[in-house]
Structure formats: C-alpha cells, structure tokens
Design a protein around this motif. Sequence first.
Motif, PDB file in Angstrom:
ATOM      1  N   ILE A 278      31.352  71.662  30.124  1.00 51.31           N
ATOM      2  CA  ILE A 278      32.089  71.163  29.491  1.00 51.31           C
ATOM      3  C   ILE A 278      31.226  70.337  28.072  1.00 51.31           C
ATOM      4  CG2 ILE A 278      34.033  69.721  28.475  1.00 51.31           C
ATOM      5  CD1 ILE A 278      35.156  69.761  30.998  1.00 51.31           C
ATOM      6  N   TYR A 279      31.580  70.427  27.025  1.00 53.31           N
ATOM      7  CA  TYR A 279      29.959  70.095  26.141  1.00 53.31           C
ATOM      8  C   TYR A 279      30.444  69.474  24.989  1.00 53.31           C
ATOM      9  CZ  TYR A 279      27.890  74.291  28.552  1.00 53.31           C
ATOM     10  OH  TYR A 279      27.770  74.554  30.056  1.00 53.31           O
ATOM     11  N   GLN A 280      30.103  68.319  24.150  1.00 54.42           N
ATOM     12  CA  GLN A 280      30.330  66.975  23.406  1.00 54.42           C
ATOM     13  C   GLN A 280      31.439  66.763  23.905  1.00 54.42           C
ATOM     14  OE1 GLN A 280      29.464  69.816  19.889  1.00 54.42           O
ATOM     15  NE2 GLN A 280      27.048  70.488  20.546  1.00 54.42           N
ATOM     16  N   ARG A 281      31.759  65.870  22.817  1.00 54.06           N
ATOM     17  CA  ARG A 281      33.128  65.689  22.897  1.00 54.06           C
ATOM     18  C   ARG A 281      34.258  66.042  22.494  1.00 54.06           C
ATOM     19  NH1 ARG A 281      31.099  61.854  17.984  1.00 54.06           N
ATOM     20  NH2 ARG A 281      29.120  62.835  17.815  1.00 54.06           N
ATOM     21  N   THR A 282      34.134  67.340  20.953  1.00 51.69           N
ATOM     22  CA  THR A 282      35.251  68.046  21.535  1.00 51.69           C
ATOM     23  C   THR A 282      35.871  68.627  22.828  1.00 51.69           C
ATOM     24  OG1 THR A 282      33.279  69.324  21.011  1.00 51.69           O
ATOM     25  CG2 THR A 282      34.829  68.513  19.156  1.00 51.69           C
ATOM     26  N   GLY A 283      34.340  68.841  23.617  1.00 52.81           N
ATOM     27  CA  GLY A 283      34.432  69.864  25.163  1.00 52.81           C
ATOM     28  C   GLY A 283      35.599  68.516  25.585  1.00 52.81           C
ATOM     29  N   PHE A 284      35.511  68.254  25.648  1.00 54.24           N
ATOM     30  CA  PHE A 284      36.392  66.978  26.817  1.00 54.24           C
ATOM     31  C   PHE A 284      37.122  66.380  25.823  1.00 54.24           C
ATOM     32  CE2 PHE A 284      32.052  66.529  28.301  1.00 54.24           C
ATOM     33  CZ  PHE A 284      32.045  66.619  29.878  1.00 54.24           C
ATOM     34  N   VAL A 285      38.135  66.428  25.085  1.00 52.21           N
ATOM     35  CA  VAL A 285      39.129  65.915  24.394  1.00 52.21           C
ATOM     36  C   VAL A 285      40.449  66.976  24.922  1.00 52.21           C
ATOM     37  CG1 VAL A 285      40.410  66.375  22.612  1.00 52.21           C
ATOM     38  CG2 VAL A 285      38.151  65.194  22.044  1.00 52.21           C
ATOM     39  N   PRO A 286      40.469  68.093  24.892  1.00 54.86           N
ATOM     40  CA  PRO A 286      41.591  68.674  26.066  1.00 54.86           C
ATOM     41  C   PRO A 286      41.692  68.492  27.118  1.00 54.86           C
ATOM     42  CG  PRO A 286      40.431  70.438  25.987  1.00 54.86           C
ATOM     43  CD  PRO A 286      39.674  69.194  24.765  1.00 54.86           C
ATOM     44  N   PHE A 287      41.186  67.653  28.187  1.00 54.14           N
ATOM     45  CA  PHE A 287      40.884  67.482  29.366  1.00 54.14           C
ATOM     46  C   PHE A 287      41.607  66.016  29.504  1.00 54.14           C
ATOM     47  CE2 PHE A 287      37.831  71.029  29.254  1.00 54.14           C
ATOM     48  CZ  PHE A 287      38.316  71.819  30.151  1.00 54.14           C
ATOM     49  N   LEU A 288      41.110  65.597  28.929  1.00 53.37           N
ATOM     50  CA  LEU A 288      41.378  64.121  28.628  1.00 53.37           C
ATOM     51  C   LEU A 288      42.772  63.816  28.524  1.00 53.37           C
ATOM     52  CD1 LEU A 288      37.978  61.833  27.546  1.00 53.37           C
ATOM     53  CD2 LEU A 288      39.260  62.165  29.466  1.00 53.37           C
ATOM     54  N   ILE A 296      35.216  62.727  35.581  1.00 55.52           N
ATOM     55  CA  ILE A 296      34.590  63.440  34.142  1.00 55.52           C
ATOM     56  C   ILE A 296      33.176  63.342  34.147  1.00 55.52           C
ATOM     57  CG2 ILE A 296      36.078  62.495  32.365  1.00 55.52           C
ATOM     58  CD1 ILE A 296      34.207  60.879  31.199  1.00 55.52           C
ATOM     59  N   GLN A 297      32.385  64.724  34.300  1.00 54.84           N
ATOM     60  CA  GLN A 297      31.026  64.671  34.844  1.00 54.84           C
ATOM     61  C   GLN A 297      30.422  65.700  33.891  1.00 54.84           C
ATOM     62  OE1 GLN A 297      32.489  67.481  38.498  1.00 54.84           O
ATOM     63  NE2 GLN A 297      31.509  65.776  39.322  1.00 54.84           N
ATOM     64  N   PRO A 298      29.883  64.455  32.415  1.00 57.35           N
ATOM     65  CA  PRO A 298      29.219  65.287  31.974  1.00 57.35           C
ATOM     66  C   PRO A 298      27.647  65.295  31.608  1.00 57.35           C
ATOM     67  CG  PRO A 298      29.962  62.611  31.775  1.00 57.35           C
ATOM     68  CD  PRO A 298      30.530  63.077  32.246  1.00 57.35           C
ATOM     69  N   ASP A 299      26.659  66.234  31.622  1.00 60.91           N
ATOM     70  CA  ASP A 299      25.822  66.096  31.979  1.00 60.91           C
ATOM     71  C   ASP A 299      24.709  65.642  30.718  1.00 60.91           C
ATOM     72  OD1 ASP A 299      22.531  67.585  33.009  1.00 60.91           O
ATOM     73  OD2 ASP A 299      23.661  68.854  34.232  1.00 60.91           O
ATOM     74  N   VAL A 300      24.626  65.026  30.884  1.00 62.97           N
ATOM     75  CA  VAL A 300      23.127  64.173  30.006  1.00 62.97           C
ATOM     76  C   VAL A 300      22.028  65.845  29.146  1.00 62.97           C
ATOM     77  CG1 VAL A 300      20.915  63.638  31.590  1.00 62.97           C
ATOM     78  CG2 VAL A 300      22.327  61.924  29.396  1.00 62.97           C
ATOM     79  N   CYS A 301      22.298  66.448  29.952  1.00 64.96           N
ATOM     80  CA  CYS A 301      20.718  67.400  29.457  1.00 64.96           C
ATOM     81  C   CYS A 301      21.938  68.443  29.075  1.00 64.96           C
ATOM     82  CB  CYS A 301      20.385  67.296  30.479  1.00 64.96           C
ATOM     83  SG  CYS A 301      18.543  66.258  31.262  1.00 64.96           S
ATOM     84  N   LEU A 302      22.804  68.552  29.240  1.00 71.78           N
ATOM     85  CA  LEU A 302      23.610  69.743  28.572  1.00 71.78           C
ATOM     86  C   LEU A 302      24.207  69.657  27.615  1.00 71.78           C
ATOM     87  CD1 LEU A 302      24.055  71.117  31.392  1.00 71.78           C
ATOM     88  CD2 LEU A 302      22.848  72.413  29.902  1.00 71.78           C
ATOM     89  N   THR A 303      24.771  68.043  27.343  1.00 74.75           N
ATOM     90  CA  THR A 303      26.350  68.268  27.272  1.00 74.75           C
ATOM     91  C   THR A 303      26.014  67.058  25.242  1.00 74.75           C
ATOM     92  OG1 THR A 303      28.736  67.218  27.221  1.00 74.75           O
ATOM     93  CG2 THR A 303      27.067  65.626  27.870  1.00 74.75           C
ATOM     94  N   GLY A 304      24.493  67.263  25.305  1.00 79.61           N
ATOM     95  CA  GLY A 304      24.611  66.289  24.007  1.00 79.61           C
ATOM     96  C   GLY A 304      23.656  65.387  23.282  1.00 79.61           C
ATOM     97  N   GLY A 305      22.929  64.667  24.976  1.00 78.06           N
ATOM     98  CA  GLY A 305      22.211  64.864  25.360  1.00 78.06           C
ATOM     99  C   GLY A 305      22.217  62.637  25.402  1.00 78.06           C
ATOM    100  N   ILE A 306      21.329  61.517  25.752  1.00 76.08           N
ATOM    101  CA  ILE A 306      22.028  60.256  25.983  1.00 76.08           C
ATOM    102  C   ILE A 306      23.437  59.823  25.301  1.00 76.08           C
ATOM    103  CG2 ILE A 306      21.520  57.788  25.836  1.00 76.08           C
ATOM    104  CD1 ILE A 306      19.124  58.700  27.873  1.00 76.08           C
ATOM    105  N   SER A 307      23.180  59.894  23.597  1.00 72.68           N
ATOM    106  CA  SER A 307      24.020  59.500  22.751  1.00 72.68           C
ATOM    107  C   SER A 307      25.306  60.108  22.878  1.00 72.68           C
ATOM    108  CB  SER A 307      23.670  59.913  20.869  1.00 72.68           C
ATOM    109  OG  SER A 307      22.331  59.822  20.951  1.00 72.68           O
ATOM    110  N   GLU A 308      25.581  61.141  23.080  1.00 75.32           N
ATOM    111  CA  GLU A 308      26.944  61.907  23.452  1.00 75.32           C
ATOM    112  C   GLU A 308      27.228  61.358  25.584  1.00 75.32           C
ATOM    113  OE1 GLU A 308      29.372  64.913  21.467  1.00 75.32           O
ATOM    114  OE2 GLU A 308      28.421  63.471  21.218  1.00 75.32           O
ATOM    115  N   THR A 309      26.515  61.677  26.077  1.00 73.65           N
ATOM    116  CA  THR A 309      27.097  61.544  26.693  1.00 73.65           C
ATOM    117  C   THR A 309      27.164  60.399  26.890  1.00 73.65           C
ATOM    118  OG1 THR A 309      25.335  62.576  28.071  1.00 73.65           O
ATOM    119  CG2 THR A 309      26.702  61.072  30.069  1.00 73.65           C
ATOM    120  N   LYS A 310      27.340  58.737  26.583  1.00 75.66           N
ATOM    121  CA  LYS A 310      27.662  58.057  26.105  1.00 75.66           C
ATOM    122  C   LYS A 310      29.614  57.515  25.477  1.00 75.66           C
ATOM    123  CE  LYS A 310      27.057  53.061  26.202  1.00 75.66           C
ATOM    124  NZ  LYS A 310      28.507  52.274  25.362  1.00 75.66           N
ATOM    125  N   LYS A 311      29.315  57.834  24.775  1.00 75.72           N
ATOM    126  CA  LYS A 311      30.301  58.442  24.303  1.00 75.72           C
ATOM    127  C   LYS A 311      31.799  59.249  24.789  1.00 75.72           C
ATOM    128  CE  LYS A 311      28.192  58.244  19.889  1.00 75.72           C
ATOM    129  NZ  LYS A 311      26.683  59.500  18.696  1.00 75.72           N
TER     130      LYS A 311
END
Length: 402
Positions: A278-288, A296-311
Amino acid sequence: MKIVSVDAMIIDAGNPTQGRNTWNPIVVRINTDEGVSGFGELGIAYGRGYRAGFGILQDFGEVIIGEDPMKIEKIWEKIYRSTFWGLGGGTVISAGMSAIDIALWDIKGKVLGVPIYELLGGKTNDKLRAYASQLQFGWGNDPTVKGRDQMILPEDYAAATKKAIDDGYTAIKVDPIAMSDQLPKGKGPWQTRGVLSNKQIQVAYDRIKAMREEGGPDLDIIVELHSYTDVVSSIQVGQALEELDIYYFEEPCSPLNSKNMLEVHKNVNIPIASGERIYQRTGFVPFLEDQSIQVIQPDVCLTGGISETKKICEMGHAYDCAAQVHVCGGPIAKAAALQVEAVIPNFLIHEHHKWALDPKGRETCKYDYQPVDGYYEVPDKPGLGQELTEEAIKNATTATVK
C-alpha cells in the motif's frame, strides 16, 4: 549546498539478480557540492521489478540535480507533482521517491550531526522489540531441514521456532501455506484461492500448532498469507487458527481493496495487518477509514520514504492502529526503519527478516546492526547511521546522473 550527482546502484549481495527469491538491494547515493553524501534504499530487492527500480532512480535523479538537499519536503513534492507519474504512485514510483527521501534525511542528519530520529521529534522508544520473520524458510544460516528444499512437516516448523527462541526472540512470523505438503517443490495441486480443501486447512493448522506447542503460550505468533489467499480462503484459514492465539493476521487478501480486507476482519477474530504493498498516504486512507486493518505496515523503502512513513504512522495513530514498519531489504532499509520506529508512539514490533541474517548481505554495509535477545538498539550515529562499504560500491552495477 546543492545536489551535484546521483548514483543508482544494484548491490551484489551474492545472489543472481533474477527470480522470485533474489535479494540484491538497490541503493541510491546522493552527492553534494560540499562533499556530504546520503544513502537510501529502494524496496524492490526481490520479486520482479529491479530493472524498473534501477531506472526510476536515474529518472528521478535528473529531477533533483541542483536542488538544496536540506529541503526534503520541497524535493518530495517536486517529484510528486512535476514528474507526471508521481501523482499516480504505485510500487516503482513510490519506491524511487522512498530511496531519494531516505538519502536526503541521511544528508541532513550528517550535516547537523544528529541521528535522523532527533530530527523527527526524538525517541519515544529506547529499545525496539523484534520478531523473527518468514520461518517457512527456516531460521538461521544453516538449513532447518536436511535433504530437501522446503519446509513441509510440522516438526520442521517446530524446529525453526526453537532456533528463533534460542536466539532470544519472543515473537515469530510464518506463512503456513506458502509451501506445499508435497515434494518435489511444486508437485501436485496447491490451490490457495477460492475454497480450500479440509486437507489444506489441516496442513496450515498442524504447522502452526507445532509452533505453538514448541513456543508455549508466551510466544507471539504472526501468521502471514502474502495475499496468496483471497477473502474466502483467508477466512477459512483464519478461523481455523483462531484457537492458537495468533498475534496478528498479515496480508490475508489483496491489498488493493479495503472492503475485501474488512470482510476478513469481520469474520476472523484476529487483528488484521497489511501495508507493504500500500503506497503513500492516499493508499492507506480507505483502510483507516473503514478500520479494516489494525496493524499498519508501511515499508519505508516503498511507500514514500521516511517523510511519508512517519506521516502514515501518525495517521494510523489517529485511528488507534499499531504500526510495524515493513522491512525486507538490506542494512540501509533496516536502519531507515529503526529511525522511524524509534520515534512513533504507536510502534508495535520490528521485522527481522530471515534474509537479513545472510552474511554476504550484512557485509555490504559498514555497520552490522542485529537484535540482542530479540531487541534492537537504535543507531545513534549522525544521519541514517549506515553506509555501503567501499567494496560494495566498487562491485555494484552503477549508473550516475550528473
């Protein structure tokens, strides 16, 4: 300070760069006019996609030449808004953004002389509990089973569990249906979608039961299905395993449809986890919003980096979701995950993948961070706290953008 060049590198970790079970990290090094360089990793070190990942780093590298590396958010938005495909997201696009973002945070931490976690708000967690991941491949560097190439029998799974416990872990993860119950590998039907046979469900149950009996009631067992199953088959497996006290149930069905995930959640009395695809903030919205996943299991190397994973983790916190940053990459990926997990208040547990035990992969970087008695210390060196060795850089397949 300006970015003057970007090196995209396929790292030789001792595996052929082809096939499902390949593991050769793809790394970016961003170089500045002041001699400070930062490293980031792209999360397509396995599966099919490394050529696309290698290429996207070169394409996005062209976009950031001349930028001030300290302006991380600005650069993230530039790639997102100006490359046309950035707005579309997806695996390769988001992975390229991830690697660049991690490298920029590495530069910033080095320039300011502090670890990244200090720039993200400081530690919430001093030590990070880890679990031994993917025990269907065994555990440790020595084969769990002798004379065959896959784990089949319940006693195989019990033996892998014992190895992990002996290494100090109090939590493990396994896919109980990834391996057929027949040899040689691939012989006989092993359908994992649709309605499963009683025999298939029994095979999964017997494997997990053996692990539960080996580990006792205090061992936390995570069951992953890798989305090999669909709604129907994952519900069958999940309901059968409920009585074995499963910690959480990972990727039971496709990560593209939150309604499918919600259906599993409603019918299986185990917390549901997903996020590595699941990629970036927008991808997680419906699941949340529909609360179909609880971890939730964002991959820091796939979902947008440290910036996006923290968000993303902060978004999950607002919905009472625990967070486990997915890690199935090299030592740089691991270091990035540890930096984020040190900060987030909803941290649950850290993934320590079996491939991360491989000596050749560990030797590609300067520092060998490993858990002690099932817990990680967070690297406290400036920046990411991890870099490729000169030998790894020398042996890498490299393309440089200037």
